[in-house]
Design a protein around this motif. Structure first.
Motif, short mmCIF file in Angstrom:
data_model
loop_
_atom_site.label_atom_id
_atom_site.label_comp_id
_atom_site.label_asym_id
_atom_site.label_seq_id
_atom_site.Cartn_x
_atom_site.Cartn_y
_atom_site.Cartn_z
N LYS A 27 17.19 -14.31 -10.42
CA LYS A 27 15.75 -14.27 -10.21
C LYS A 27 15.12 -15.33 -11.09
N PRO A 28 14.02 -15.91 -10.64
CA PRO A 28 13.37 -16.92 -11.47
C PRO A 28 12.73 -16.28 -12.70
N PHE A 29 12.63 -17.07 -13.77
CA PHE A 29 11.95 -16.63 -14.98
C PHE A 29 10.45 -16.82 -14.77
N LEU A 30 9.71 -15.74 -14.87
CA LEU A 30 8.27 -15.81 -14.66
C LEU A 30 7.54 -15.36 -15.91
N GLN A 31 6.35 -15.90 -16.10
CA GLN A 31 5.51 -15.46 -17.20
C GLN A 31 4.04 -15.65 -16.84
N GLY A 32 3.17 -15.01 -17.57
CA GLY A 32 1.73 -15.14 -17.35
C GLY A 32 1.28 -14.64 -15.99
N LYS A 33 0.47 -15.44 -15.31
CA LYS A 33 -0.09 -15.05 -14.01
C LYS A 33 0.99 -14.91 -12.94
N GLU A 34 2.02 -15.76 -13.00
CA GLU A 34 3.11 -15.64 -12.03
C GLU A 34 3.81 -14.29 -12.15
N LYS A 37 1.53 -11.50 -10.79
CA LYS A 37 1.52 -11.53 -9.32
C LYS A 37 2.82 -10.94 -8.76
N TYR A 38 3.94 -11.25 -9.40
CA TYR A 38 5.23 -10.70 -8.97
C TYR A 38 5.24 -9.17 -9.11
N LYS A 39 4.76 -8.67 -10.25
CA LYS A 39 4.73 -7.22 -10.47
C LYS A 39 3.84 -6.52 -9.45
N GLU A 40 2.70 -7.11 -9.14
CA GLU A 40 1.81 -6.53 -8.13
C GLU A 40 2.49 -6.51 -6.76
N GLY A 41 3.27 -7.53 -6.47
CA GLY A 41 4.00 -7.60 -5.21
C GLY A 41 5.07 -6.52 -5.11
N ARG A 46 7.98 -1.41 -2.84
CA ARG A 46 8.74 -0.29 -3.39
C ARG A 46 8.44 1.00 -2.63
N VAL A 47 9.47 1.79 -2.37
CA VAL A 47 9.30 3.10 -1.74
C VAL A 47 9.91 4.17 -2.65
N PHE A 48 9.36 5.36 -2.58
CA PHE A 48 9.82 6.52 -3.32
C PHE A 48 10.77 7.31 -2.43
N VAL A 49 11.89 7.76 -2.98
CA VAL A 49 12.87 8.52 -2.21
C VAL A 49 13.12 9.85 -2.93
N HIS A 50 12.97 10.94 -2.19
CA HIS A 50 13.12 12.28 -2.74
C HIS A 50 14.30 12.98 -2.06
N PRO A 123 5.52 6.44 0.43
CA PRO A 123 5.01 5.21 -0.18
C PRO A 123 4.93 5.38 -1.70
N PHE A 124 5.14 4.30 -2.40
CA PHE A 124 5.02 4.29 -3.85
C PHE A 124 3.59 3.94 -4.21
N GLU A 125 3.07 4.61 -5.22
CA GLU A 125 1.76 4.20 -5.75
C GLU A 125 1.73 4.42 -7.24
N LYS A 126 0.95 3.60 -7.89
CA LYS A 126 0.77 3.70 -9.32
C LYS A 126 -0.58 4.34 -9.55
#
Length: 140
Positions: A27-34, A37-41, A46-50, A123-126
């Motif tokens: 995976k690419p090394f990301l920092q700051g705004k990148e 943006k990756y974390k928001e993506g 992501r899905v939750f599995v029960h 669905p996953f939600e924070k």
């Protein structure tokens, strides 16, 4: 130098590399705004599995969900609950897809069978905790 950069871009695009029989994830090394943006993506992919059976592991979960699209990561969490009368262990987990539309396909399916056990897909939600301001990860 150009050849090295092309090879690096190929590895990042592929997402994994097998070397001497071991699979490495790239995976690419990301920092700051990148990175933000990756974390928001990830939240959208992501899905939750029960209802995950005890005999299933992270790799099994990822392979099973590959039917919806390419899986970036999968992990299982064991929640040990015990009381005076019985002790039980419940497992749930998360699957992260490379593409948001693949996560949506899994969510629309709502369930997936694994050796006669029905896994529930949500669905996953924070969610923001109103009282403390802390974030909690959960599903609907």
């Amino acid at each position: 130098m150009l050849g090295e950069k092309t090879e690096f871009n190929r590895l990042i695009t592929a997402g994994s590399y097998v070397f001497r029989g071991r699979k490495f994830f790239v995976k690419p090394f990301l920092q700051g705004k990148e990175l933000q943006k990756y974390k928001e993506g990830i939240q959208k992919r992501r899905v939750f599995v029960h209802n995950i059976p005890n005999r299933m592991n992270n790799d099994d979960l990822g392979i099973l969900f590959d039917c919806f699209g390419a899986v970036e990561d999968s992990y299982i969490i064991r929640s040990n609950q015990s009381n005076r009368y019985k002790s039980s262990s419940k497992k749930y987990g998360y699957v992260i897809f490379y593409k948001e539309e693949d996560a949506q396909k899994a969510i629309q399916a709502k369930k997936l069978m694994y050796k006669s056990i029905k896994l529930i897909i949500l669905p996953f939600e924070k969610k923001q905790d109103q009282s403390s301001g802390r974030s909690h990860l959960h599903s609907h």
